[in-house]
Design a protein around this motif. Structure first.
Motif, short mmCIF file in Angstrom:
data_model
loop_
_atom_site.label_atom_id
_atom_site.label_comp_id
_atom_site.label_asym_id
_atom_site.label_seq_id
_atom_site.Cartn_x
_atom_site.Cartn_y
_atom_site.Cartn_z
N SER A 56 34.06 67.60 79.91
CA SER A 56 34.70 68.91 79.79
C SER A 56 33.93 69.91 80.64
O SER A 56 32.74 69.75 80.92
CB SER A 56 34.73 69.37 78.33
OG SER A 56 33.42 69.47 77.81
N SER A 93 35.49 77.34 81.95
CA SER A 93 36.12 78.11 83.01
C SER A 93 35.06 78.64 83.97
O SER A 93 34.05 79.21 83.55
CB SER A 93 36.92 79.27 82.42
OG SER A 93 37.50 80.05 83.43
N ILE A 121 42.75 64.98 85.15
CA ILE A 121 42.74 66.21 84.36
C ILE A 121 43.66 66.05 83.14
O ILE A 121 44.84 65.77 83.28
CB ILE A 121 43.19 67.42 85.21
CG1 ILE A 121 42.34 67.50 86.50
CG2 ILE A 121 43.07 68.71 84.41
CD1 ILE A 121 40.85 67.56 86.27
N GLY A 157 43.96 71.91 81.05
CA GLY A 157 43.47 72.99 81.88
C GLY A 157 43.86 72.85 83.34
O GLY A 157 44.60 71.93 83.73
N ASP A 158 43.36 73.77 84.16
CA ASP A 158 43.67 73.82 85.58
C ASP A 158 42.38 73.81 86.39
O ASP A 158 41.37 74.39 85.98
CB ASP A 158 44.45 75.09 85.93
CG ASP A 158 45.78 75.18 85.20
OD1 ASP A 158 46.42 74.12 85.03
OD2 ASP A 158 46.17 76.29 84.79
N VAL A 159 42.44 73.16 87.56
CA VAL A 159 41.30 73.12 88.48
C VAL A 159 41.73 73.75 89.80
O VAL A 159 42.78 73.40 90.35
CB VAL A 159 40.82 71.67 88.70
CG1 VAL A 159 39.69 71.64 89.74
CG2 VAL A 159 40.36 71.06 87.39
N HIS A 209 46.94 70.73 87.89
CA HIS A 209 47.24 70.92 86.47
C HIS A 209 46.98 69.63 85.70
O HIS A 209 46.64 68.59 86.29
CB HIS A 209 48.69 71.37 86.30
CG HIS A 209 49.05 72.60 87.08
ND1 HIS A 209 48.51 73.83 86.81
CD2 HIS A 209 49.87 72.77 88.15
CE1 HIS A 209 49.00 74.73 87.65
NE2 HIS A 209 49.82 74.10 88.48
N ALA A 210 47.18 69.69 84.40
CA ALA A 210 47.02 68.51 83.56
C ALA A 210 47.92 67.38 84.07
O ALA A 210 49.09 67.60 84.37
CB ALA A 210 47.37 68.85 82.12
N ALA A 249 36.77 74.82 87.77
CA ALA A 249 37.63 74.95 86.60
C ALA A 249 38.23 76.35 86.54
O ALA A 249 37.49 77.34 86.45
CB ALA A 249 36.84 74.65 85.33
N VAL A 278 38.50 73.01 80.90
CA VAL A 278 39.11 71.77 81.38
C VAL A 278 38.56 70.58 80.60
O VAL A 278 37.35 70.48 80.38
CB VAL A 278 38.84 71.58 82.89
CG1 VAL A 278 39.22 70.17 83.34
CG2 VAL A 278 39.60 72.61 83.71
N ALA A 280 38.76 66.35 80.93
CA ALA A 280 39.11 65.38 81.96
C ALA A 280 38.53 64.01 81.63
O ALA A 280 37.63 63.87 80.79
CB ALA A 280 38.59 65.84 83.32
#
Length: 327
Positions: free
Chosen positions: A55, A58, A75, A78-80, A93-94, A115, A119, A121
């Motif tokens: 994990s 942010s 993922i 969350g978003d990267v 995205h996921a 991140a 996130v 992952a």
């Protein structure tokens, strides 16, 4: 970063709130990813045993600043943010992945990945990934087809007038007799895909090839026809016309028709012998059989596909919606 490992039902939707509480949830998530949804359960179990839950807060860096070398991330939540890719940062995205194509290409991801939100992952190491691909050929085939499918998307953006070639110096072609095995080996070794494959693998592959001598003007296939085979061009040139009128040309050393065949997609252009041709026709299933027996060839082929995806992405970022790289 790659787009082709997508979680089914997640396109256009907010990332699902999913928290792992044990191996069963991890397996359920892996099964929902498009690259894995057709794999038997024992293959899913193997993958589940070899990924690590991680994990990131942010703002935390996944890749870059000395982090993330030799790693890929699937993922989950969350978003990267992918920095340095095109004029605007891209978001994964996921259900997407970070660093996977680079791992397959034998390269380090040169973008900084941060991140955008908290996130969760699944982390996969390079050596473990290649061990899995070698031990479980069904996973290799599924991965190879997904990479080929992504590359095909870029290839279909090809610039009008592009010439695709696999060699600089064309091999000699006898006019009065069939091409012998040693000559086939020289021709195959000269292509970009088989420079590092073992001699034994190339010999076996060369024996599966069917020599074809094709008169100028012959239509090899039309759009929407089934694929499943390719022509390695030994002499001559193929005129390839898309339904929208764009034209590209395939010349000596290029395996015309191979990409859509490996992706299991239909033909997307009309291929016509522009000159008299000498080719080796290769059946996709026979090629898969050779790769299963000789993983050095399989690894080189997948690495080449992944490297070409990276080149195509760079070309797209640099030149807009047309592919400039020889992907």
């Amino acid at each position: 970063m790659t787009k082709w490992w997508r979680r089914r039902g997640a396109v256009g939707a907010a990332p699902a709130k999913m928290h792992f509480v044990g191996p069963l949830e991890r397996l359920r998530y892996l099964r929902s990813v498009s690259a894995f949804d057709q794999l038997p359960m024992d293959e899913i179990l193997l993958l589940g045993q070899n990924v690590r839950e991680v994990s990131f807060r942010s703002g935390e860096v996944l890749v870059g600043d000395g982090r993330g070398k030799g790693l890929a991330y699937l993922i989950v939540e969350g978003d990267v943010r992918i920095e340095g890719q095109g004029p605007e940062p891209a978001l994964v995205h996921a259900g997407g992945t970070v660093g996977l194509i680079s791992l397959l290409a034998g390269q380090e991801l040169d973008q900084r990945c941060v991140a955008e939100s908290d996130v969760a992952a699944l982390q996969l190491e390079r050596d473990i990934l290649w061990d899995i691909l070698e031990d479980r050929f069904t996973i290799f085939v599924r991965t190879m087809r997904e990479v080929a499918s992504e590359l095909l998307v870029y290839r279909q953006m090809i610039t009008d007038g592009t010439v695709l070639s696999g060699v600089v110096d064309p091999p000699p072609v006898p006019a009065d007799r069939p091409i012998e095995l040693v000559e086939r080996l020289i021709a195959m070794r000269g292509t970009g895909v088989f420079k590092r494959a073992s001699l034994e693998a190339i010999i076996e592959f060369s024996r599966t090839l069917e020599e074809r001598r094709i008169p100028a003007g012959t239509v090899l296939w039309r759009p929407w026809e089934p694929s499943g085979f390719a022509h390695f061009i030994i002499r001559g040139r193929v005129h390839c016309r898309l339904p929208d009128g764009r034209v590209f040309h395939s010349t000596v050393g290029y395996p015309v028709g191979n990409l859509e065949s490996q992706a299991r997609e239909p033909r997307w252009y009309q291929a016509t012998a522009e000159t008299d041709l000498v080719t080796f026709r290769s059946e996709s299933n026979a090629f898969l059989d050779i790769m299963e027996d000789h993983f050095d060839m399989a690894e080189e082929f997948l690495t080449t596909l992944a490297s070409n995806v990276i080149r195509a992405r760079v070309a797209l970022d640099r030149h807009g919606n047309r592919e400039e790289a020889s992907a």
